[in-house]
Design an enzyme around this catalytic site. Structure first.
Site, mmCIF file in Angstrom:
data_model
loop_
_atom_site.group_PDB
_atom_site.id
_atom_site.type_symbol
_atom_site.label_atom_id
_atom_site.label_comp_id
_atom_site.label_asym_id
_atom_site.label_seq_id
_atom_site.Cartn_x
_atom_site.Cartn_y
_atom_site.Cartn_z
ATOM 1 N N ARG A 58 0.804 -1.220 0.000
ATOM 2 C CA ARG A 58 0.000 0.000 0.000
ATOM 3 C C ARG A 58 0.835 1.267 0.000
ATOM 4 O O ARG A 58 0.318 2.346 -0.300
ATOM 5 C CB ARG A 58 -1.007 -0.019 1.141
ATOM 6 N N GLU A 95 4.973 -10.569 13.844
ATOM 7 C CA GLU A 95 4.369 -11.065 15.075
ATOM 8 C C GLU A 95 4.699 -12.541 15.300
ATOM 9 O O GLU A 95 4.966 -12.960 16.419
ATOM 10 C CB GLU A 95 2.852 -10.860 15.031
#
Length: 170
Positions: A58, A95
């Site tokens: 993005r 993560e």
């Protein structure tokens, strides 16, 4: 312009407990899109920029717009295996594991003044890796721009030493 009304919260995306900040309402509104691009350019002031680096994926939306407005080149940083030419890479923490970002080995020249742009600054790992890639190639990161900064995740701490600007902070 107040950009917040153009950001949509999507609860439990991409996983339960996460609220995703969706920028597509801003992108589909011509006025909001143009004003956001102009505001991001305004963060630069009179600083000379040679290259604007957009981060997969993005970051590719606003980075070329900024490059055009700044009279600079546009450079892509992509996830591993997506660029067709000789690359250098940098790993970063996710993560649940690690990710790898790559840039073409000839994308940045020694001494280039570089603006790094991505849509969201969250934990900062991606942006930190991009800055390292730019510096490995001899560029100078002048600033890191984001549409949104999720301040509560403290990603800016990983960018200590780089000016960080964002249109919206949550």
């Amino acid at each position: 312009m107040d950009f917040e009304p153009y950001i949509r919260d999507i609860k439990d995306f991409p996983k339960p407990g996460v609220t995703f900040k969706d920028i597509t309402p801003l992108l589909k509104n011509a006025t909001a899109l143009q004003k956001a691009a102009n505001a991001l350019v305004g963060f630069i002031g009179n600083t000379k920029i040679d290259k604007v680096v957009g981060v997969d994926s993005r970051g590719f939306i606003f980075a070329p717009m900024l490059a055009e407005k700044l009279g600079a080149g546009f450079v892509t940083v992509r996830k591993s295996g997506k660029l067709p030419y000789t690359t250098i890479s940098e790993s970063y923490d996710l993560e649940y594991g690690k990710g790898i970002l790559e840039i073409h080995a000839d994308a940045i020249e020694e001494g280039d003044k570089v603006l790094v742009h991505d849509d969201v600054l969250a934990t900062g790992g991606t942006a930190e890796a991009v800055c390292k890639l730019v510096e490995k190639l001899g560029g100078e990161v002048v600033q890191c721009n984001f549409l949104i900064e999720l301040s509560f995740l403290k990603g800016g701490d990983k960018l200590n030493g780089y000016p960080v600007k964002a249109l919206l902070r949550y």
